[in-house]
Enzyme design. Structure first.
Site, short mmCIF file in Angstrom:
data_model
loop_
_atom_site.label_atom_id
_atom_site.label_comp_id
_atom_site.label_asym_id
_atom_site.label_seq_id
_atom_site.Cartn_x
_atom_site.Cartn_y
_atom_site.Cartn_z
N THR A 1 27.57 54.33 44.44
CA THR A 1 27.88 55.55 45.19
C THR A 1 26.91 56.69 44.87
OG1 THR A 1 29.51 57.35 45.25
CG2 THR A 1 29.62 55.93 43.36
N ASP A 2 26.78 57.63 45.80
CA ASP A 2 25.95 58.81 45.54
C ASP A 2 26.51 59.65 44.39
OD1 ASP A 2 28.20 59.81 46.88
OD2 ASP A 2 27.06 60.97 48.36
N GLU A 3 27.81 59.45 44.08
CA GLU A 3 28.45 60.32 43.08
C GLU A 3 27.88 60.11 41.68
OE1 GLU A 3 32.61 61.02 43.52
OE2 GLU A 3 32.58 60.35 45.59
N ASP B 1 40.27 39.76 45.82
CA ASP B 1 40.81 41.12 45.78
C ASP B 1 42.15 41.10 45.04
OD1 ASP B 1 40.41 43.88 47.82
OD2 ASP B 1 42.25 43.62 46.65
N TYR C 1 35.58 58.76 37.59
CA TYR C 1 35.23 57.73 38.59
C TYR C 1 33.72 57.54 38.63
CZ TYR C 1 33.78 56.08 43.22
OH TYR C 1 33.13 55.43 44.25
N GLY D 1 35.95 69.72 37.78
CA GLY D 1 34.64 69.04 37.82
C GLY D 1 34.16 68.74 39.24
N SER E 1 32.31 55.85 35.60
CA SER E 1 32.54 54.40 35.52
C SER E 1 31.60 53.66 36.48
CB SER E 1 34.01 54.08 35.84
OG SER E 1 34.31 54.34 37.19
N LYS E 2 31.30 54.25 37.63
CA LYS E 2 30.36 53.61 38.55
C LYS E 2 28.94 53.66 37.98
CE LYS E 2 31.09 52.25 42.23
NZ LYS E 2 31.51 50.88 42.67
N ARG F 1 29.76 67.39 51.76
CA ARG F 1 29.58 65.95 51.63
C ARG F 1 28.69 65.47 52.78
NH1 ARG F 1 31.13 67.21 47.44
NH2 ARG F 1 32.82 66.37 46.14
P1 NAD Z 1 39.10 51.12 48.27
O1 NAD Z 1 39.79 51.82 47.14
O2 NAD Z 1 39.54 51.35 49.67
O3 NAD Z 1 39.15 49.53 48.03
C1 NAD Z 1 38.97 48.95 46.78
C2 NAD Z 1 39.42 47.49 46.87
O4 NAD Z 1 39.16 46.88 45.59
C3 NAD Z 1 40.92 47.33 47.15
O5 NAD Z 1 41.12 46.32 48.12
C4 NAD Z 1 41.49 46.90 45.81
O6 NAD Z 1 42.64 46.07 45.93
C5 NAD Z 1 40.31 46.14 45.21
N1 NAD Z 1 40.36 46.09 43.74
C6 NAD Z 1 40.59 47.11 42.89
N2 NAD Z 1 40.57 46.67 41.62
C7 NAD Z 1 40.29 45.34 41.66
C8 NAD Z 1 40.10 44.33 40.68
N3 NAD Z 1 40.22 44.62 39.38
N4 NAD Z 1 39.81 43.08 41.08
C9 NAD Z 1 39.71 42.79 42.41
N5 NAD Z 1 39.88 43.70 43.39
C10 NAD Z 1 40.16 44.96 43.02
O7 NAD Z 1 37.57 51.49 48.08
P2 NAD Z 1 36.43 51.66 49.20
O8 NAD Z 1 36.43 53.06 49.66
O9 NAD Z 1 36.51 50.55 50.16
O10 NAD Z 1 35.13 51.48 48.28
C11 NAD Z 1 34.55 50.19 48.09
C12 NAD Z 1 33.35 50.32 47.17
O11 NAD Z 1 32.40 51.23 47.74
C13 NAD Z 1 33.69 50.89 45.79
O12 NAD Z 1 32.93 50.21 44.84
C14 NAD Z 1 33.26 52.35 45.88
O13 NAD Z 1 32.89 52.84 44.61
C15 NAD Z 1 32.08 52.26 46.82
N6 NAD Z 1 31.79 53.46 47.63
C16 NAD Z 1 32.79 54.05 48.36
C17 NAD Z 1 32.48 55.14 49.15
C18 NAD Z 1 33.53 55.80 50.01
O14 NAD Z 1 33.25 56.83 50.63
N7 NAD Z 1 34.72 55.26 50.14
C19 NAD Z 1 31.17 55.65 49.18
C20 NAD Z 1 30.18 55.01 48.42
C21 NAD Z 1 30.50 53.91 47.66
P1 TYD Z 2 37.34 62.51 48.86
O1 TYD Z 2 37.68 61.98 50.20
O2 TYD Z 2 38.33 62.34 47.76
O3 TYD Z 2 35.91 61.89 48.47
P2 TYD Z 2 34.93 62.26 47.23
O4 TYD Z 2 35.67 63.01 46.22
O5 TYD Z 2 34.59 60.88 46.78
O6 TYD Z 2 33.79 63.00 47.84
O7 TYD Z 2 37.04 64.06 48.99
C1 TYD Z 2 36.05 64.55 49.86
C2 TYD Z 2 35.98 66.05 49.69
O8 TYD Z 2 37.22 66.62 50.17
C3 TYD Z 2 35.85 66.49 48.25
O9 TYD Z 2 35.01 67.65 48.20
C4 TYD Z 2 37.25 66.87 47.84
C5 TYD Z 2 37.85 67.37 49.14
N1 TYD Z 2 39.31 67.16 49.30
C6 TYD Z 2 40.15 68.22 49.62
O10 TYD Z 2 39.71 69.38 49.78
N2 TYD Z 2 41.49 67.98 49.78
C7 TYD Z 2 42.03 66.75 49.61
O11 TYD Z 2 43.27 66.57 49.72
C8 TYD Z 2 41.15 65.64 49.28
C9 TYD Z 2 41.70 64.26 49.09
C10 TYD Z 2 39.79 65.90 49.15
#
Ligand code: NAD
Ligand code: TYD
Length: 336
Positions: free
Chosen positions: A125-127, A33, A150, A275, A153-154, A214
């Protein structure tokens, strides 16, 4: 089983490591990490009793030499959680999203290929599917149609993973999960931001009309799914993971306020996210029929537990807000 987990100091990665150390005693983990703003070693304090079964390496997944040196230790599999993960940041500046999410994935794939790593799991991700109308749900066959930098890129990373399978015959699996919530989520995402702002009596910024939908899943349900797919997923396949819990943002914000006994006057409707996807929903019947998985944490129960966790771990997120958490690594490193 020896795993190379990337991004293990973030929200989902740290939950995955703790869950796996506890539930799979045969597994040892190298955690690579970079400790960006989203990475926090404090998330892994509970991994200390597991000793050498968890080893942390600070570094970048896009650093070829470092990644090659870790692959030469011949992990049985790689699980790639590392990413820039916040949509709003990708709107401000998408450079690091391309470097980490796309180039980083390519570097990992190349190294897996070179060292003959048996399995590569891409946490997507679903996105990547884009936005839904009021009806229906994303299946794995749905067109990939990302709307934010984002998500783009995914999606690009997913395409590379698929291509390395088709071209080089690599054993890969892609997981696509809906919105996670739970302990250790960085307080910039909807649920932890709203809880921590409400606890601080600060305004709760709701984008647009607050009616974007969501599908929410507890992070431990996601981690259970990843562990199953890691072992039993079919090579070259995509697996959707969902929580079967669709809510509008405003419903969630109001629920959090009620639970914390705070007034709705804290809600502030602000300009919409450019968007902004209207609705996500996941059809995870493939994962259910192949591996029997389904989410087991009900949304209300999970959200109540999460709210309690943020109340009890007030110091954890206050240190993030003050920036103090950045010092934790220096202290940790100094002791070693
Ligand atoms: P997060 O932002 O909390 O954590 C990302 C981690 O990756 C951090 O610890 C960061 O230090 C590390 N990182 C970033 N760039 C790096 C690099 N170049 N090399 C090594 N480490 C690096 O993210 P998260 O919410 O834990 O998401 C984890 C994964 O799950 C991501 O790939 C995200 O796209 C995917 N995901 C997240 C969600 C969600 O709701 N959070 C849902 C579906 C999928
Ligand atoms: P977020 O937690 O950023 O996840 P994602 O964009 O990956 O779904 O946002 C969840 C939802 O909440 C999204 O519809 C955007 C909305 N949102 C707000 O309304 N206010 C906020 O401050 C944030 C961070 C998100």
């Amino acid at each position: 089983m020896k795993l190379l987990v990337t991004g293990g100091c973030g929200f989902i990665g740290s939950n995955f490591i703790l869950h796996t150390l506890e539930s799979h005693p045969d597994v040892s983990i190298i955690n690579l990490d970079l400790l960006t703003y989203a990475g926090n070693l404090e998330n892994l304090q509970d991994a200390e009793p597991y000793g050498e079964r968890h080893r942390f390496v600070r570094g970048d997944i896009a650093d070829r030499d470092l990644v090659r040196s870790l692959m030469s230790r011949e992990p049985d599999a790689v699980v790639n959680f590392a990413a820039e993960s916040h949509v709003d940041r990708s709107i401000m500046d998408s450079c690091s999203f391309i470097t980490t999410n796309v180039v980083g994935t390519q570097v990992l794939l190349d190294a897996c290929r070179e060292f003959g790593i048996k399995r590569y799991v891409q946490i997507s991700t679903d996105e990547v599917y884009g936005s839904l109308g009021p009806e229906g749900a994303f299946t794995e066959g749905h067109a990939v149609c990302p709307n934010s930098p984002y998500a783009a890129s995914k999606a690009a990373a997913d395409m590379l993973v698929r291509a390395y399978h088709k071209t080089h015959g690599m054993d890969v699996v892609i997981t696509r999960c809906s919105n996670n919530y739970g302990p250790y989520q960085f307080p910039e995402k909807l649920i932890p931001l709203m809880i921590s702002n409400a606890l601080n009596d600060q305004e709760l910024p709701v984008y647009g009309d607050g009616r974007n939908v969501r599908d929410w899943i507890h992070v431990l349900d996601h981690c259970r799914a990843v562990n199953l797919i890691l072992r039993d997923g079919r090579s070259g396949e995509v697996y959707n993971i969902g929580g079967a819990s669709e809510y509008t943002n405003i419903e969630i914000v109001k629920y959090i306020l009620r639970r914390l006994d705070k007034p709705e006057s804290l809600i502030r409707f602000v300009a919409d996210r450019p968007g902004h996807d209207r609705r996500y929903a996941m059809d995870f019947s493939k994962l259910h029929s192949e591996m029997g998985w389904r989410p087991i944490v009900g949304f209300e129960e999970g959200l109540n537990q999460t709210i309690s966790w943020y109340i009890e771990h007030d110091a954890w997120w206050q240190r993030i807000r003050s920036g103090e958490y950045r010092e934790y690594y220096e202290k940790w490193y100094g002791q070693r």
